[in-house]
Design an enzyme around this catalytic site. Structure first.
Site, PDB file in Angstrom:
ATOM      1  N   GLY A 135       3.981   6.421   3.713  1.00  0.00           N
ATOM      2  CA  GLY A 135       3.414   5.435   2.775  1.00  0.00           C
ATOM      3  C   GLY A 135       2.251   4.708   3.418  1.00  0.00           C
ATOM      4  CB  ALA A 136       0.121   5.790   6.244  1.00  0.00           C
TER       5      ALA A 136
ATOM      6  CD  GLN B 232      -0.334  -4.064  -2.237  1.00  0.00           C
ATOM      7  OE1 GLN B 232      -0.357  -5.035  -1.502  1.00  0.00           O
ATOM      8  NE2 GLN B 232      -0.971  -4.019  -3.372  1.00  0.00           N
TER       9      GLN B 232
ATOM     10  NE  ARG C  13      15.013  -5.290  -3.369  1.00  0.00           N
ATOM     11  CZ  ARG C  13      15.604  -6.487  -3.493  1.00  0.00           C
ATOM     12  NH1 ARG C  13      16.831  -6.579  -3.961  1.00  0.00           N
ATOM     13  NH2 ARG C  13      14.949  -7.587  -3.149  1.00  0.00           N
TER      14      ARG C  13
ATOM     15  CD  GLN D 193      10.012  11.025   4.069  1.00  0.00           C
ATOM     16  OE1 GLN D 193      10.627   9.974   4.269  1.00  0.00           O
ATOM     17  NE2 GLN D 193       8.806  11.052   3.526  1.00  0.00           N
TER      18      GLN D 193
ATOM     19  CG  ASP E 251      16.990  -9.219   2.566  1.00  0.00           C
ATOM     20  OD1 ASP E 251      16.300  -9.447   1.569  1.00  0.00           O
ATOM     21  OD2 ASP E 251      17.310  -8.067   2.930  1.00  0.00           O
TER      22      ASP E 251
ATOM     23  CG  HIS F  99      16.824  -4.976   0.765  1.00  0.00           C
ATOM     24  ND1 HIS F  99      16.444  -6.267   1.049  1.00  0.00           N
ATOM     25  CD2 HIS F  99      15.778  -4.431   0.074  1.00  0.00           C
ATOM     26  CE1 HIS F  99      15.233  -6.495   0.563  1.00  0.00           C
ATOM     27  NE2 HIS F  99      14.814  -5.395  -0.041  1.00  0.00           N
TER      28      HIS F  99
HETATM   29  P1  NAD Z   1       2.902   0.960  -2.378  1.00  0.00           P
HETATM   30  O1  NAD Z   1       3.032   1.604  -3.718  1.00  0.00           O
HETATM   31  O2  NAD Z   1       1.759   0.036  -2.120  1.00  0.00           O
HETATM   32  O3  NAD Z   1       2.836   2.093  -1.254  1.00  0.00           O
HETATM   33  C1  NAD Z   1       3.763   3.121  -1.180  1.00  0.00           C
HETATM   34  C2  NAD Z   1       3.040   4.334  -0.645  1.00  0.00           C
HETATM   35  O4  NAD Z   1       4.012   5.355  -0.419  1.00  0.00           O
HETATM   36  C3  NAD Z   1       2.006   4.909  -1.604  1.00  0.00           C
HETATM   37  O5  NAD Z   1       0.735   4.968  -0.953  1.00  0.00           O
HETATM   38  C4  NAD Z   1       2.538   6.310  -1.916  1.00  0.00           C
HETATM   39  O6  NAD Z   1       1.513   7.275  -2.074  1.00  0.00           O
HETATM   40  C5  NAD Z   1       3.384   6.577  -0.670  1.00  0.00           C
HETATM   41  N1  NAD Z   1       4.394   7.623  -0.843  1.00  0.00           N
HETATM   42  C6  NAD Z   1       5.163   7.888  -1.914  1.00  0.00           C
HETATM   43  N2  NAD Z   1       5.962   8.948  -1.675  1.00  0.00           N
HETATM   44  C7  NAD Z   1       5.708   9.348  -0.413  1.00  0.00           C
HETATM   45  C8  NAD Z   1       6.194  10.396   0.416  1.00  0.00           C
HETATM   46  N3  NAD Z   1       7.113  11.260  -0.033  1.00  0.00           N
HETATM   47  N4  NAD Z   1       5.713  10.519   1.675  1.00  0.00           N
HETATM   48  C9  NAD Z   1       4.775   9.671   2.136  1.00  0.00           C
HETATM   49  N5  NAD Z   1       4.247   8.657   1.390  1.00  0.00           N
HETATM   50  C10 NAD Z   1       4.718   8.506   0.145  1.00  0.00           C
HETATM   51  O7  NAD Z   1       4.317   0.257  -2.087  1.00  0.00           O
HETATM   52  P2  NAD Z   1       4.659  -0.833  -0.967  1.00  0.00           P
HETATM   53  O8  NAD Z   1       4.409  -2.185  -1.529  1.00  0.00           O
HETATM   54  O9  NAD Z   1       4.035  -0.450   0.310  1.00  0.00           O
HETATM   55  O10 NAD Z   1       6.258  -0.658  -0.895  1.00  0.00           O
HETATM   56  C11 NAD Z   1       6.834   0.523  -0.400  1.00  0.00           C
HETATM   57  C12 NAD Z   1       8.357   0.486  -0.563  1.00  0.00           C
HETATM   58  O11 NAD Z   1       8.914  -0.560   0.218  1.00  0.00           O
HETATM   59  C13 NAD Z   1       8.832   0.232  -1.993  1.00  0.00           C
HETATM   60  O12 NAD Z   1       9.934   1.084  -2.275  1.00  0.00           O
HETATM   61  C14 NAD Z   1       9.290  -1.207  -1.961  1.00  0.00           C
HETATM   62  O13 NAD Z   1      10.254  -1.505  -2.950  1.00  0.00           O
HETATM   63  C15 NAD Z   1       9.876  -1.283  -0.570  1.00  0.00           C
HETATM   64  N6  NAD Z   1      10.051  -2.610   0.013  1.00  0.00           N
HETATM   65  C16 NAD Z   1      11.180  -2.832   0.750  1.00  0.00           C
HETATM   66  C17 NAD Z   1      11.388  -4.054   1.363  1.00  0.00           C
HETATM   67  C18 NAD Z   1      12.631  -4.319   2.184  1.00  0.00           C
HETATM   68  O14 NAD Z   1      12.854  -5.468   2.580  1.00  0.00           O
HETATM   69  N7  NAD Z   1      13.473  -3.344   2.491  1.00  0.00           N
HETATM   70  C19 NAD Z   1      10.427  -5.057   1.219  1.00  0.00           C
HETATM   71  C20 NAD Z   1       9.283  -4.810   0.472  1.00  0.00           C
HETATM   72  C21 NAD Z   1       9.116  -3.569  -0.136  1.00  0.00           C
HETATM   73  C1  LMR Z   2      11.740  -7.294  -1.391  1.00  0.00           C
HETATM   74  O1  LMR Z   2      12.859  -7.738  -1.143  1.00  0.00           O
HETATM   75  O2  LMR Z   2      10.726  -8.022  -1.405  1.00  0.00           O
HETATM   76  C2  LMR Z   2      11.564  -5.812  -1.635  1.00  0.00           C
HETATM   77  O3  LMR Z   2      12.792  -5.160  -1.620  1.00  0.00           O
HETATM   78  C3  LMR Z   2      10.788  -5.529  -2.874  1.00  0.00           C
HETATM   79  C4  LMR Z   2      11.598  -5.798  -4.110  1.00  0.00           C
HETATM   80  O4  LMR Z   2      11.647  -4.921  -4.982  1.00  0.00           O
HETATM   81  O5  LMR Z   2      12.168  -6.880  -4.239  1.00  0.00           O
END
Ligand code: NAD
Ligand code: LMR
Length: 291
Positions: free
Chosen positions: A7-8, A11, A99, A113, A159, A187
Site C-alpha cells: 500500500g506504498a 495515505q 471494518r 501475501q 488505539d 481493533h
Molecule cells: P489508501 O486507500 O490511501 O491506501 C491503500 C493502498 O493500498 C492503495 O494505494 C492501494 O492501491 C494499495 N493496495 C490495495 N491492495 C493492495 C495489494 N494487494 N498489495 C499492495 N497494495 C495494495 O488507504 P490507507 O488510508 O493508507 O489505509 C490502508 C488500510 O489501513 C485500510 O484498510 C485502513 O482501514 C487501515 N487502517 C488501519 C488502522 C489500524 O489502526 N489498524 C488505522 C488506519 C487505517
Molecule cells: C482507525 O482506527 O482509524 C482505522 O482502523 C480506520 C478506521 O476504519 O477506523
C-alpha cells in the site's frame, strides 16, 4: 534491515515510509525498503523514491518498488501490510460502515501475501498488519504462512495511543505519564482499552480515575469509535496517526521494554487469559533482551 511495505502509494504510507529511514525507528541500522503496490498505481512509486532520494536520509539503504509481492518478500525482516481498502467506500451499492465489512474485499489479499512471507521471509520476520479488518487479516496471513517462528501482529497501538491521550487530558498529565496501556481484543468497536491496569503518574489507573460514569460513557466509546470520528471529520481514515502507531510498534519490538510498562498489539493467543488458542487478540506485550 529489510522492510517491505504494501500500500506504498496510499495515505498511511506517505507518512510512514520516510520515517522508516530517518534513523529514529531502526536507530543506526541501514534500512533497505521494498515498496509494493497494485499494478494500476505501482508507477507512482517512482515519485516516492525520488522524494526519498531528495530527502537526505543517511540511514537509507537500497530502495526498490514492485507490484510483485512474492518477489519483494525474499529475506525481509519486517513486513508492514498496509495495502488494503479503507472503510467509507461504496462497495456493491452499499457504503462500508464497519471494518468487518471490509473482510470480503481485503481478506483475500492476505492469503497470497501470507504464503509468500512463510516461504521467503526471514524465519524470525515480524509482520504488522495494518489493513482492516486487521485481526482477521492477520489470522488469514498467519495461517497461510504456517511458520510459527515468524511473529504476526495486528495493529492496536493506535488505539493505545488514543486511550493515553484521552486519559492524560482527564488526569491533567502529559501523555508520556500514561504507561502500561493495554488494548484487549480486536481493533474494532468491541476493543477494550484497559484503564484499570494503566499506570498514570506511577499510580494504578483504578486509583487515579474513580469516575466510572466517565469511563463507561465517555472514555470507552470515545476510544472505541475514534476511527469513525476521524473518518467523519476528515473524509478519509486516519493516516498520520496510523503511521506513527506503526512506527511505535516497530520501536517497541526492536527495544527492550522498560520495567512496569508494556505495549499493545494483537498476536496469536497461546491460551493466555483464556483466549482460545490461535485467535489473534490484543494483549499486553513486552520485548525482552533476546528480542
Ligand atoms: P489508501 O486507500 O490511501 O491506501 C491503500 C493502498 O493500498 C492503495 O494505494 C492501494 O492501491 C494499495 N493496495 C490495495 N491492495 C493492495 C495489494 N494487494 N498489495 C499492495 N497494495 C495494495 O488507504 P490507507 O488510508 O493508507 O489505509 C490502508 C488500510 O489501513 C485500510 O484498510 C485502513 O482501514 C487501515 N487502517 C488501519 C488502522 C489500524 O489502526 N489498524 C488505522 C488506519 C487505517
Ligand atoms: C482507525 O482506527 O482509524 C482505522 O482502523 C480506520 C478506521 O476504519 O477506523
Amino acid at each position: 534491515v529489510k522492510v517491505v511495505v504494501t500500500g506504498a502509494a496510499g495515505q498511511i504510507a506517505y507518512s510512514l515510509i520516510p520515517r522508516l529511514v530517518d534513523g529514529k525507528t531502526f536507530g543506526d541500522k541501514i534500512v533497505d525498503l521494498c515498496l509494493v503496490e497494485i499494478p494500476q498505481v505501482v508507477s507512482k512509486l517512482e515519485g516516492m523514491v525520488m522524494e526519498l532520494e531528495d530527502s537526505y536520509f543517511p540511514q537509507m539503504g537500497n530502495v526498490t518498488y514492485t507490484d510483485n509481492f512474492e518477489k519483494a518478500s525474499h529475506d525481509a525482516d519486517w513486513f508492514l501490510l498496509v495495502g488494503s481498502i479503507p472503510r467509507g467506500i461504496v462497495y456493491e451499492g452499499k457504503k462500508i460502515e464497519e471494518r468487518s465489512d471490509l473482510l470480503k474485499i481485503n481478506g483475500g489479499i492476505f492469503v497470497n501475501q501470507g504464503k509468500a512471507i512463510g516461504e521467503n521471509g526471514k524465519d524470525n520476520a515480524k509482520i504488522l498488519v495494518v489493513g482492516n479488518p486487521a485481526n482477521t487479516n492477520a489470522l488469514i496471513g498467519r495461517n497461510a504462512a504456517g511458520k510459527d517462528s515468524q511473529l504476526w501482529m495486528a495493529m492496536t497501538m493506535l488505539d493505545a495511543s488514543r486511550a493515553k491521550s484521552v486519559i492524560s487530558k482527564k488526569a491533567g498529565s502529559n501523555i508520556s505519564d500514561v504507561k502500561n496501556m493495554v488494548i484487549w481484543g480486536n481493533h474494532s468497536p468491541t476493543m477494550y482499552p484497559d484503564i484499570e491496569n494503566a499506570v498514570i503518574n506511577g499510580q494504578p489507573g483504578s486509583v487515579v480515575i474513580r469516575d466510572m460514569d466517565w469511563v463507561e460513557n465517555s472514555f470507552l466509546p470515545t476510544v472505541q469509535q475514534r476511527g469513525k470520528s476521524v473518518i467523519d471529520a476528515r473524509g478519509a481514515s486516519s493516516a498520520t496517526s496510523a503511521a506513527k502507531a506503526a512506527l511505535d510498534t516497530i520501536i517497541a519490538c526492536e527495544n527492550i521494554t522498560e520495567d512496569g510498562d508494556c505495549f499493545s498489539a494483537a498476536v496469536a493467543s497461546d491460551g493466555a487469559y483464556n483466549v482460545p488458542e490461535g485467535l489473534i487478540c490484543g494483549y499486553p506485550l513486552i520485548t525482552l533482551a533476546d528480542g
